[in-house]
Motif scaffolding. Structure first.
Motif, PDB file in Angstrom:
ATOM      1  N   UNK A  32       0.832  -1.208   0.000  1.00 22.09           N
ATOM      2  CA  UNK A  32       0.000   0.000   0.000  1.00 22.09           C
ATOM      3  C   UNK A  32       0.866   1.257   0.000  1.00 22.09           C
ATOM      4  N   UNK A  33       1.942   1.238   0.764  1.00 22.13           N
ATOM      5  CA  UNK A  33       2.858   2.366   0.758  1.00 22.13           C
ATOM      6  C   UNK A  33       3.483   2.579  -0.611  1.00 22.13           C
ATOM      7  N   UNK A  34       3.860   1.490  -1.278  1.00 23.09           N
ATOM      8  CA  UNK A  34       4.436   1.606  -2.613  1.00 23.09           C
ATOM      9  C   UNK A  34       3.424   2.118  -3.628  1.00 23.09           C
ATOM     10  N   UNK A  35       2.182   1.685  -3.532  1.00 21.82           N
ATOM     11  CA  UNK A  35       1.152   2.189  -4.444  1.00 21.82           C
ATOM     12  C   UNK A  35       0.984   3.687  -4.253  1.00 21.82           C
ATOM     13  N   UNK A  36       0.932   4.124  -3.019  1.00 20.59           N
ATOM     14  CA  UNK A  36       0.660   5.525  -2.705  1.00 20.59           C
ATOM     15  C   UNK A  36       1.875   6.419  -2.944  1.00 20.59           C
ATOM     16  N   UNK A  37       3.074   5.950  -2.596  1.00 23.09           N
ATOM     17  CA  UNK A  37       4.255   6.809  -2.616  1.00 23.09           C
ATOM     18  C   UNK A  37       5.260   6.513  -3.725  1.00 23.09           C
ATOM     19  N   UNK A  38       5.298   5.288  -4.219  1.00 26.84           N
ATOM     20  CA  UNK A  38       6.383   4.895  -5.121  1.00 26.84           C
ATOM     21  C   UNK A  38       5.831   4.179  -6.350  1.00 26.84           C
ATOM     22  N   UNK A  39       6.344   2.989  -6.623  1.00 29.75           N
ATOM     23  CA  UNK A  39       5.873   2.152  -7.726  1.00 29.75           C
ATOM     24  C   UNK A  39       5.762   0.718  -7.226  1.00 29.75           C
ATOM     25  N   UNK A  40       5.073  -0.092  -7.996  1.00 29.29           N
ATOM     26  CA  UNK A  40       4.969  -1.528  -7.717  1.00 29.29           C
ATOM     27  C   UNK A  40       5.533  -2.235  -8.940  1.00 29.29           C
TER      28      UNK A  40
END
Length: 160
Positions: A32-40
């Motif tokens: 969830x942090x990667x979706x919101x802040x970075x990439x997956x």
């Protein structure tokens, strides 16, 4: 790293489901942090989140401040006797998490829509965790609501 990958899945599903489920919760927080802040896996979903992304940043920070992810994991040992009834041990747990790994592999291959199915499967697992935790499962609602917020916006942005 894939959204979900579980070391020693076969053994842990039978011998140590508590640590395996706790690992799932840590990986979910990371996803969830990667979706919101970075990439997956190199896929950027931030544009899909649109103006509501800032609301998700706040919701994720609130979930972290309240400790929803670790508190859910910390309640697992007390629910050990109920994990089987909730489908969270043995073959059932193995199948759920192996399916998450397979869907995660699709993300690694660049298939964006796999995220929808990953988040749907996450919802099923969170429901089982909440059921197994009984009264302590209320903290899982905070995790599920954050996941639902992210999923709803990505679904809408992609017309899924």
């Amino acid at each position: 790293m894939m959204p979900f990958a579980f070391a020693e899945l076969d053994r842990r599903a039978v011998e140590d489901p508590v640590s395996l489920i706790a690992d799932f919760l840590r990986q979910l927080r990371s996803l969830l942090g990667n979706i919101i802040h970075e990439t997956v896996e190199g896929i950027d979903f931030k544009e899909d989140l649109g103006e509501e992304r800032e609301l998700m940043v706040v919701a994720l920070a609130d979930a972290d401040d309240r400790g929803f992810f670790p508190r859910s994991a910390e309640a697992l040992p007390g629910a050990r006797a109920r994990l089987g009834d909730a489908g969270l041990e043995g073959r059932s747990l193995w199948a759920k998490f192996r399916f998450l790994e397979a869907l995660s592999d699709q993300i690694r291959k660049g298939i964006r829509k796999a995220l929808k199915y990953i988040l749907d499967m996450v919802n099923a697992v969170l429901g089982s965790i909440k059921s197994a935790l009984g009264a302590a499962g209320i903290v899982v609602d905070g995790v599920a609501e954050l996941k639902d917020m992210v999923k709803a916006k990505i679904d809408l942005a992609n017309d899924w």
